[in-house]
Motif scaffolding. Structure first.
Motif, short mmCIF file in Angstrom:
data_model
loop_
_atom_site.label_atom_id
_atom_site.label_comp_id
_atom_site.label_asym_id
_atom_site.label_seq_id
_atom_site.Cartn_x
_atom_site.Cartn_y
_atom_site.Cartn_z
N VAL A 1 0.83 -1.20 0.00
CA VAL A 1 0.00 0.00 0.00
C VAL A 1 0.86 1.25 0.00
CG1 VAL A 1 -1.72 1.32 1.31
CG2 VAL A 1 -1.90 -1.17 1.14
N SER A 2 1.92 1.27 0.84
CA SER A 2 2.77 2.44 0.95
C SER A 2 3.53 2.71 -0.34
CB SER A 2 3.76 2.27 2.11
OG SER A 2 4.60 1.16 1.88
N GLN A 3 3.84 1.67 -1.10
CA GLN A 3 4.56 1.86 -2.36
C GLN A 3 3.63 2.27 -3.50
OE1 GLN A 3 6.73 -1.74 -3.10
NE2 GLN A 3 8.02 -1.52 -1.29
N MET A 4 2.38 1.80 -3.47
CA MET A 4 1.46 2.05 -4.58
C MET A 4 0.65 3.33 -4.40
SD MET A 4 0.03 -1.81 -5.12
CE MET A 4 -1.20 -1.26 -6.30
N ASP A 5 0.38 3.72 -3.17
CA ASP A 5 -0.50 4.86 -2.93
C ASP A 5 0.13 5.80 -1.92
OD1 ASP A 5 -2.55 6.60 -2.78
OD2 ASP A 5 -4.09 5.16 -2.19
N LEU A 6 0.99 6.69 -2.41
CA LEU A 6 1.64 7.65 -1.51
C LEU A 6 0.63 8.65 -0.97
CD1 LEU A 6 4.95 8.37 -3.47
CD2 LEU A 6 4.63 6.88 -1.49
N GLY A 7 -0.39 8.94 -1.78
CA GLY A 7 -1.41 9.88 -1.32
C GLY A 7 -2.11 9.38 -0.07
N PHE A 8 -2.32 8.06 -0.01
CA PHE A 8 -2.95 7.48 1.18
C PHE A 8 -2.09 7.71 2.41
CE2 PHE A 8 -3.40 3.84 4.07
CZ PHE A 8 -4.75 3.95 4.39
N CYS A 9 -0.78 7.55 2.24
CA CYS A 9 0.13 7.75 3.36
C CYS A 9 0.14 9.21 3.81
CB CYS A 9 1.55 7.32 2.98
SG CYS A 9 1.68 5.57 2.54
N HIS A 10 0.02 10.12 2.83
CA HIS A 10 0.07 11.54 3.15
C HIS A 10 -1.17 12.01 3.90
CE1 HIS A 10 3.16 12.28 -0.32
NE2 HIS A 10 3.71 11.79 0.78
N LEU A 11 -2.23 11.18 3.92
CA LEU A 11 -3.43 11.55 4.66
C LEU A 11 -3.13 11.68 6.16
CD1 LEU A 11 -6.17 9.29 3.00
CD2 LEU A 11 -5.90 11.76 2.76
N PHE A 12 -2.08 10.99 6.62
CA PHE A 12 -1.75 11.03 8.04
C PHE A 12 -0.93 12.26 8.42
CE2 PHE A 12 -2.40 6.53 7.05
CZ PHE A 12 -3.27 6.15 8.06
N THR A 13 -0.43 12.99 7.43
CA THR A 13 0.45 14.12 7.71
C THR A 13 -0.26 15.20 8.52
OG1 THR A 13 1.67 13.71 5.67
CG2 THR A 13 1.93 15.88 6.70
N GLY A 14 -1.48 15.57 8.09
CA GLY A 14 -2.23 16.61 8.80
C GLY A 14 -2.51 16.26 10.25
N PRO A 15 -3.10 15.10 10.53
CA PRO A 15 -3.35 14.72 11.93
C PRO A 15 -2.08 14.66 12.78
CG PRO A 15 -4.64 13.35 10.47
CD PRO A 15 -3.73 14.16 9.60
N MET A 16 -0.99 14.19 12.19
CA MET A 16 0.26 14.09 12.96
C MET A 16 0.80 15.48 13.27
SD MET A 16 2.25 10.78 11.40
CE MET A 16 2.03 11.28 9.70
N GLN A 17 0.71 16.40 12.31
CA GLN A 17 1.15 17.76 12.56
C GLN A 17 0.29 18.43 13.63
OE1 GLN A 17 1.01 19.54 8.65
NE2 GLN A 17 3.12 18.96 8.17
N PHE A 18 -1.02 18.17 13.58
CA PHE A 18 -1.93 18.72 14.59
C PHE A 18 -1.59 18.16 15.97
CE2 PHE A 18 -5.89 18.34 17.04
CZ PHE A 18 -6.25 19.67 17.12
N PHE A 19 -1.35 16.85 16.05
CA PHE A 19 -1.01 16.22 17.32
C PHE A 19 0.30 16.79 17.87
CE2 PHE A 19 1.21 12.73 19.59
CZ PHE A 19 0.32 12.59 20.65
N ALA A 20 1.29 16.96 16.99
CA ALA A 20 2.58 17.51 17.43
C ALA A 20 2.43 18.95 17.91
CB ALA A 20 3.59 17.42 16.29
N SER A 21 1.61 19.73 17.20
CA SER A 21 1.41 21.12 17.60
C SER A 21 0.69 21.23 18.94
CB SER A 21 0.64 21.88 16.52
OG SER A 21 -0.68 21.37 16.39
#
Length: 281
Positions: A189-209
């Protein structure tokens, strides 16, 4: 060069759009409460007294200073954003010559890339910090009576907690992303759909902030602390010799999250406010 110019234009546009939100957040952080608490309902439907939220606060500012009042401090913030983007881009271009080669996706690769980004962000923060301090003081000046500005080096005002917050937020976000990509997402999944992986970027940034918000609060308070503005002087604010003293004082009061939420602002138990319907404290 074209990419950098595009980043500057995009960043400037986002800065203009988000400035009223930051302005109101800063005023709440320094404790400016021009409106009395009102009876409202919390998320569970229970009636509670709440401090004015984002929209009520914005309406009050517009009533006093007009719509232009929502953009106090915008000019130095735009300067900080432009210079910061240029410095950040330049440092990344220079890179680290002694960085160890690592396989993409490995922990070593994440550490290397995060270290590069940390250095670039830190350089941009250090260079633009005086503009950041000026931005905050312009915001507080708009609602405060002032005496005389103290002629201190702007680098001394809140730089350390700001740097610590940026660095911790970056490392938390990137390491969480690595853990999720490594252990929670299937390799195919991580190799075929990078967009799917990037969906977690926003929540992780929010959690870190959220975790590093106290550093932002302390940094902003130190930027206006004892600078000659009424908002940074007693009786409206304590004088802190160092940012550590500010951190301890807020911790004892239970105010480490002040200004973090602008929509459901619960009235602290036992807290009283000297409400003034004028523009000043």
């Amino acid at each position: 060069m074209a990419d950098t110019c595009g980043q500057v234009l995009l960043g400037s546009g986002l800065t203009v759009l988000s400035h009223p939100l930051m302005y109101i957040k800063v005023l709440v952080q320094v404790g400016h409460e021009p409106l009395p608490p009102s009876l409202g309902r919390n998320l569970f439907g229970r009636q509670v007294y709440q401090l004015p939220g984002l929209f009520a606060y914005a309406k009050h500012i517009i009533k006093i200073d007009g719509k232009a009042g929502l953009f106090n401090g915008l000019a130095p913030r735009l300067c900080a954003g432009t210079i910061g983007t240029l410095v950040h881009s330049r440092v990344l271009q220079v890179g680290l010559t002694n960085t160890q080669k690592a396989e993409e996706g490995s922990l070593q690769h994440v550490v290397n890339e995060t270290t590069k980004e940390m250095i670039a962000r830190s350089c941009a923060t250090i260079v633009t910090h005086p503009f950041h301090v000026i931005t905050l003081r312009c915001m507080v000046h708009s609602i405060c009576v002032y005496t005389i500005y103290s002629h201190v080096i702007l680098y001394n005002m809140g730089l350390i907690p700001r740097l610590l917050g940026d660095v911790l937020s970056l490392w938390i976000c990137n390491m969480l992303a690595h853990l999720i990509n490594t252990y929670a997402i299937d390799d195919s999944v991580s190799q075929m759909d990078l967009g799917f992986c990037h969906l977690f970027t926003g929540p992780m940034q929010f959690f870190a902030s959220m975790l590093t918000y106290p550093f932002v609060l302390v940094s902003n308070l130190m930027a206006v602390n004892d600078c000659g503005l009424a908002g940074g002087l007693p009786p409206y604010a304590s004088i802190y010799p160092t940012w550590v003293d500010c951190w301890r004082h807020l911790s004892l009061e239970g105010n480490m999250s002040r200004g973090n939420s602008l929509f459901f602002r619960k009235l602290p138990v036992g807290k009283t406010y000297a409400i003034d319907q004028k523009r000043f404290f």
